[in-house]
Design a protein around this motif. Structure first.
Motif, PDB file in Angstrom:
ATOM      1  N   HIS A 242       5.151 -14.854 -11.524  1.00 14.90           N
ATOM      2  CA  HIS A 242       5.607 -13.772 -10.663  1.00 14.90           C
ATOM      3  C   HIS A 242       7.112 -13.648 -10.795  1.00 14.90           C
ATOM      4  O   HIS A 242       7.783 -14.546 -11.313  1.00 14.90           O
ATOM      5  N   GLN A 243       7.641 -12.515 -10.357  1.00 18.20           N
ATOM      6  CA  GLN A 243       9.079 -12.314 -10.369  1.00 18.20           C
ATOM      7  C   GLN A 243       9.571 -12.097  -8.946  1.00 18.20           C
ATOM      8  O   GLN A 243       8.880 -11.511  -8.114  1.00 18.20           O
ATOM      9  N   LEU A 244      10.747 -12.618  -8.689  1.00 21.37           N
ATOM     10  CA  LEU A 244      11.343 -12.553  -7.361  1.00 21.37           C
ATOM     11  C   LEU A 244      12.284 -11.358  -7.304  1.00 21.37           C
ATOM     12  O   LEU A 244      13.179 -11.221  -8.145  1.00 21.37           O
ATOM     13  N   CYS A 245      12.088 -10.495  -6.314  1.00 19.32           N
ATOM     14  CA  CYS A 245      12.832  -9.241  -6.225  1.00 19.32           C
ATOM     15  C   CYS A 245      13.236  -8.945  -4.781  1.00 19.32           C
ATOM     16  O   CYS A 245      12.597  -9.421  -3.832  1.00 19.32           O
ATOM     17  N   ASP A 246      14.270  -8.143  -4.644  1.00 14.51           N
ATOM     18  CA  ASP A 246      14.598  -7.501  -3.376  1.00 14.51           C
ATOM     19  C   ASP A 246      14.440  -6.004  -3.569  1.00 14.51           C
ATOM     20  O   ASP A 246      14.905  -5.453  -4.579  1.00 14.51           O
ATOM     21  N   ILE A 247      13.776  -5.330  -2.631  1.00 17.57           N
ATOM     22  CA  ILE A 247      13.732  -3.864  -2.618  1.00 17.57           C
ATOM     23  C   ILE A 247      14.532  -3.399  -1.417  1.00 17.57           C
ATOM     24  O   ILE A 247      14.149  -3.659  -0.260  1.00 17.57           O
ATOM     25  N   LEU A 248      15.640  -2.747  -1.681  1.00 21.00           N
ATOM     26  CA  LEU A 248      16.564  -2.283  -0.643  1.00 21.00           C
ATOM     27  C   LEU A 248      16.790  -0.789  -0.836  1.00 21.00           C
ATOM     28  O   LEU A 248      17.406  -0.355  -1.815  1.00 21.00           O
TER      29      LEU A 248
ATOM     30  N   GLU B   7      14.046  -2.585   3.861  1.00 24.67           N
ATOM     31  CA  GLU B   7      14.626  -3.782   3.263  1.00 24.67           C
ATOM     32  C   GLU B   7      13.535  -4.842   3.141  1.00 24.67           C
ATOM     33  O   GLU B   7      12.977  -5.286   4.137  1.00 24.67           O
ATOM     34  N   LEU B   8      13.236  -5.207   1.906  1.00 26.56           N
ATOM     35  CA  LEU B   8      12.228  -6.229   1.636  1.00 26.56           C
ATOM     36  C   LEU B   8      12.860  -7.284   0.738  1.00 26.56           C
ATOM     37  O   LEU B   8      13.121  -7.029  -0.446  1.00 26.56           O
TER      38      LEU B   8
ATOM     39  N   THR C 120       6.861   2.311  -3.213  1.00 29.28           N
ATOM     40  CA  THR C 120       7.426   2.115  -1.869  1.00 29.28           C
ATOM     41  C   THR C 120       7.963   3.435  -1.329  1.00 29.28           C
ATOM     42  O   THR C 120       7.765   3.760  -0.148  1.00 29.28           O
ATOM     43  N   CYS C 121       8.632   4.217  -2.179  1.00 31.32           N
ATOM     44  CA  CYS C 121       9.112   5.539  -1.762  1.00 31.32           C
ATOM     45  C   CYS C 121       7.952   6.431  -1.327  1.00 31.32           C
ATOM     46  O   CYS C 121       8.041   7.159  -0.329  1.00 31.32           O
TER      47      CYS C 121
ATOM     48  N   ASP D 294       6.179  -2.326   7.421  1.00 32.77           N
ATOM     49  CA  ASP D 294       6.896  -3.046   6.367  1.00 32.77           C
ATOM     50  C   ASP D 294       6.085  -4.243   5.883  1.00 32.77           C
ATOM     51  O   ASP D 294       6.096  -4.576   4.688  1.00 32.77           O
ATOM     52  N   THR D 295       5.388  -4.876   6.809  1.00 35.69           N
ATOM     53  CA  THR D 295       4.551  -6.038   6.458  1.00 35.69           C
ATOM     54  C   THR D 295       3.453  -5.642   5.477  1.00 35.69           C
ATOM     55  O   THR D 295       3.183  -6.353   4.497  1.00 35.69           O
ATOM     56  N   SER D 296       2.834  -4.479   5.718  1.00 33.19           N
ATOM     57  CA  SER D 296       1.773  -4.017   4.817  1.00 33.19           C
ATOM     58  C   SER D 296       2.345  -3.609   3.464  1.00 33.19           C
ATOM     59  O   SER D 296       1.717  -3.848   2.424  1.00 33.19           O
ATOM     60  N   ILE D 297       3.504  -2.991   3.473  1.00 37.07           N
ATOM     61  CA  ILE D 297       4.138  -2.605   2.203  1.00 37.07           C
ATOM     62  C   ILE D 297       4.433  -3.856   1.383  1.00 37.07           C
ATOM     63  O   ILE D 297       4.149  -3.918   0.188  1.00 37.07           O
ATOM     64  N   ARG D 298       4.982  -4.876   2.025  1.00 40.31           N
ATOM     65  CA  ARG D 298       5.253  -6.139   1.323  1.00 40.31           C
ATOM     66  C   ARG D 298       3.958  -6.758   0.787  1.00 40.31           C
ATOM     67  O   ARG D 298       3.879  -7.132  -0.396  1.00 40.31           O
ATOM     68  N   ALA D 299       2.957  -6.862   1.646  1.00 40.09           N
ATOM     69  CA  ALA D 299       1.699  -7.493   1.239  1.00 40.09           C
ATOM     70  C   ALA D 299       1.040  -6.730   0.096  1.00 40.09           C
ATOM     71  O   ALA D 299       0.497  -7.335  -0.843  1.00 40.09           O
TER      72      ALA D 299
END
Length: 567
Positions: free
Chosen positions: A315-321, A333-334, A354-355, A369-374
């Motif tokens: 997996h890759q670690l990312c931030d979506i801001l 902000e994820l 996400t958009c 936001d929790t569902s978007i992340r999951a």
């Protein structure tokens, strides 16, 4: 799975093929090029590649579909995807759906067009909606092993069961027969299966349908949604694939794909786009009063931070801001997202999805936001940066091999694959096994993969395209494209002929292991022989045997490898 891979000790010397003196070939390569050398011996047996398709458990539907014209097998006619007299007749699709009770109006649709990233974006947005608890239908193409994969239903994201598909087919078969006769046999396999999918979504009472366009947009069989049907349209990007079918230029492709935009319905842009191409799309949206949200907006501060396989699932670690203030104001902000779909291009697809989710939230749909992340973290697609497990490598008879399957088939997707490998395995030694359709940019594809460096060998093979060889590029022609790319890039190579033998790595002298080949080895062979050859090359050049075998060029070669795992 993730492995620590050492830097390649073997140098690359850029030399013209015609100028390669035999005296400059390393001792390893000299040994390799002697088919009668005693070092060649019979090695462990591998299963032959299987072109067998998984049964849909709907044999009557299979037989019915086989009688219809299949453009994935024979190729798409020139201009077929353009909004012109040469384009597909969308009227016959509308007439078919009218006879089925207009099922496309019974749910909210998210319609996705674009050159690349459609399937991944569909996977992300479908997963987000399911994480919130919505019942979702998703329709994508092509499939890997079974046509059932094109349709997923409900909250699980699993392919439609064969029995459910067969049952629904029989319910609407009479209407399909009438439509085919009325249209004098012009309805294609893709049109009919699209109608089956939309009808099934209606019967299952899905709340959302995520629908990927097949070709272009304006004249695609999926472009049947009205403004009231559509929740959002998405255009992921614009590239040069299917040029002839879509008008011959990037501009004409942009016009074709912008045909999915509907009046006053939000449009999400993936991108990035060339400025004049984005202008074409935005002008169409403006003419229809459609608000635009761009995943490439300056307010996108998303970042790819690294790659890990510590959980045995890469997996890759990312931030979506996101803080986008355009036609619609959306923000989220994820931090520390763990995406199973790998590469910077997949981060861009995740941002695009996400958009779209945020656009739905603006319309009043519940999406936390929790569902978007999951949803983002659970999204996965077979054949996109897919590492075989140790167990799967063992089943292929290649214990310890690191094998990466990726359906890349354009120069852009090849570059994305290269970028992902650079990120995950910076200095890994690579062998590429490649097969492609005959309507792709083979030389551009080769250039992108050659730009990575650290290539030990390229193995050229052939597989069926949509169950047939009519669109398959011969391995010899494919090799010619790579020779051309090598010449243009001043990369040395050595043509070894056919991979019809095996190496026993523990019989190579230690001195041979430590000497570098001056050029990339080119071989032709069957899929299984090519993978075996790649494994032996990596093993013979290193005591650890470390390196990556990349199987790429189309989703069809991915299908063939997965078929070997089923035997």
């Amino acid at each position: 799975m993730s492995r620590a891979l050492p830097a390649s000790p073997f140098s690359r010397v850029g030399i013209e093929f015609a100028q390669i003196p035999i005296m400059k070939v390393s001792s390893f390569t000299a040994l390799l090029l002697r088919p009668n050398n005693p070092l060649f011996a019979k090695s462990r047996a591998l299963p032959r590649a299987s072109c067998r398709r998984i049964s849909t458990e709907a044999p009557e539907m299979d037989a019915f579909m086989e009688k219809l014209k299949n453009y994935e097998k024979i190729g798409v006619p020139k201009g077929a995807g353009t909004d012109s007299c040469d384009g597909f007749d969308l009227g016959r699709m509308r007439r078919l759906l009218h006879n089925l009770g207009n099922p496309q109006s019974k749910f909210k649709a998210i319609h996705i067009a674009g050159t690349k990233g459609k399937g991944s974006t569909a996977a992300f947005i479908s997963s987000i909606l399911r994480a919130e608890g919505y019942s979702v239908g998703c329709y994508t193409s092509p499939h890997i092993r079974s046509i059932r994969e094109r349709i997923t239903l409900g909250t699980s994201g699993e392919a439609v069961p064969g029995k459910s598909l067969d049952s629904h087919f029989h319910k609407i078969k009479d209407e399909l027969d009438i439509a085919i006769e009325r249209e004098k046999g012009h309805l294609s396999q893709f049109e009919v299966f699209t109608a089956i999918a939309l009808s099934l979504f209606s019967e299952e009472r899905v709340q959302f349908a995520v629908v990927e366009a097949g070709l272009g947009g304006a004249r695609d069989a999926t472009n049947v949604f009205t403004s009231s049907d559509l929740a959002a349209a998405i255009i992921t990007n614009i590239g040069e694939e299917h040029l002839a079918a879509l008008g011959g230029s990037l501009q004409s492709i942009a016009v074709a794909k912008s045909g999915i935009i509907k009046e006053e319905r939000p449009l999400v842009l993936g991108g990035p786009f060339l400025p004049h191409i984005e202008s074409i799309i935005r002008e169409k949206a403006l003419s229809l009063c459609s608000p635009v949200v761009s995943a490439s907006d300056p307010g996108n501060k998303s970042v790819l931070k690294g790659f890990s396989g510590a959980r045995q699932v890469p997996h890759q670690l990312c931030d979506i801001l996101l803080l986008i203030e355009s036609d619609l104001h959306v923000s989220i902000e994820l931090f520390d997202l763990q995406l199973r779909l790998l590469g910077s291009h997949q981060l861009q697809n995740a941002v695009t999805a996400t958009c779209a989710a945020l656009c739905l939230r603006e319309q009043g749909w519940k999406l936390s936001d929790t569902s978007i992340r999951a949803g983002l973290e659970s999204a996965y697609l077979v054949g996109r940066s897919q590492f075989l497990t140790s167990k799967e490598a063992d089943k292929l008879g290649l214990p310890g091999a690191t094998i990466l399957l990726d359906g890349a088939h354009t120069k852009e997707s090849a570059q994305a694959l290269v970028d992902m490998v650079k990120m995950a395995y910076f200095d890994a030694r690579l062998v590429v096994v490649v097969a492609m359709a005959n309507d792709k940019d083979h030389t551009g594809f080769a250039r992108a993969l050659l730009s990575r460096g650290c290539l030990e060998a390229v193995c050229f093979t052939e597989v069926d395209i949509a169950g047939d060889r009519s669109r398959t590029t011969s391995s010899s022609l494919l090799k010619c494209s790579w020779i051309k790319a090598c010449s243009e890039m001043d990369v040395g190579f050595l043509d070894c002929g056919t991979a019809n033998y095996e190496l026993i790595e523990d019989q190579f002298p230690e001195s041979s292991r430590n000497m570098g080949s001056e050029s990339i080895l080119f071989v032709e062979g069957s899929l299984v022989d090519s993978i075996r050859f790649g494994h032996e090359v990596l093993g013979a050049k290193s005591a650890s045997g470390s390196g990556i075998i990349i199987v790429t060029g189309s989703l069809h070669i991915v299908s063939a490898v997965l078929g070997c795992l089923e035997t």
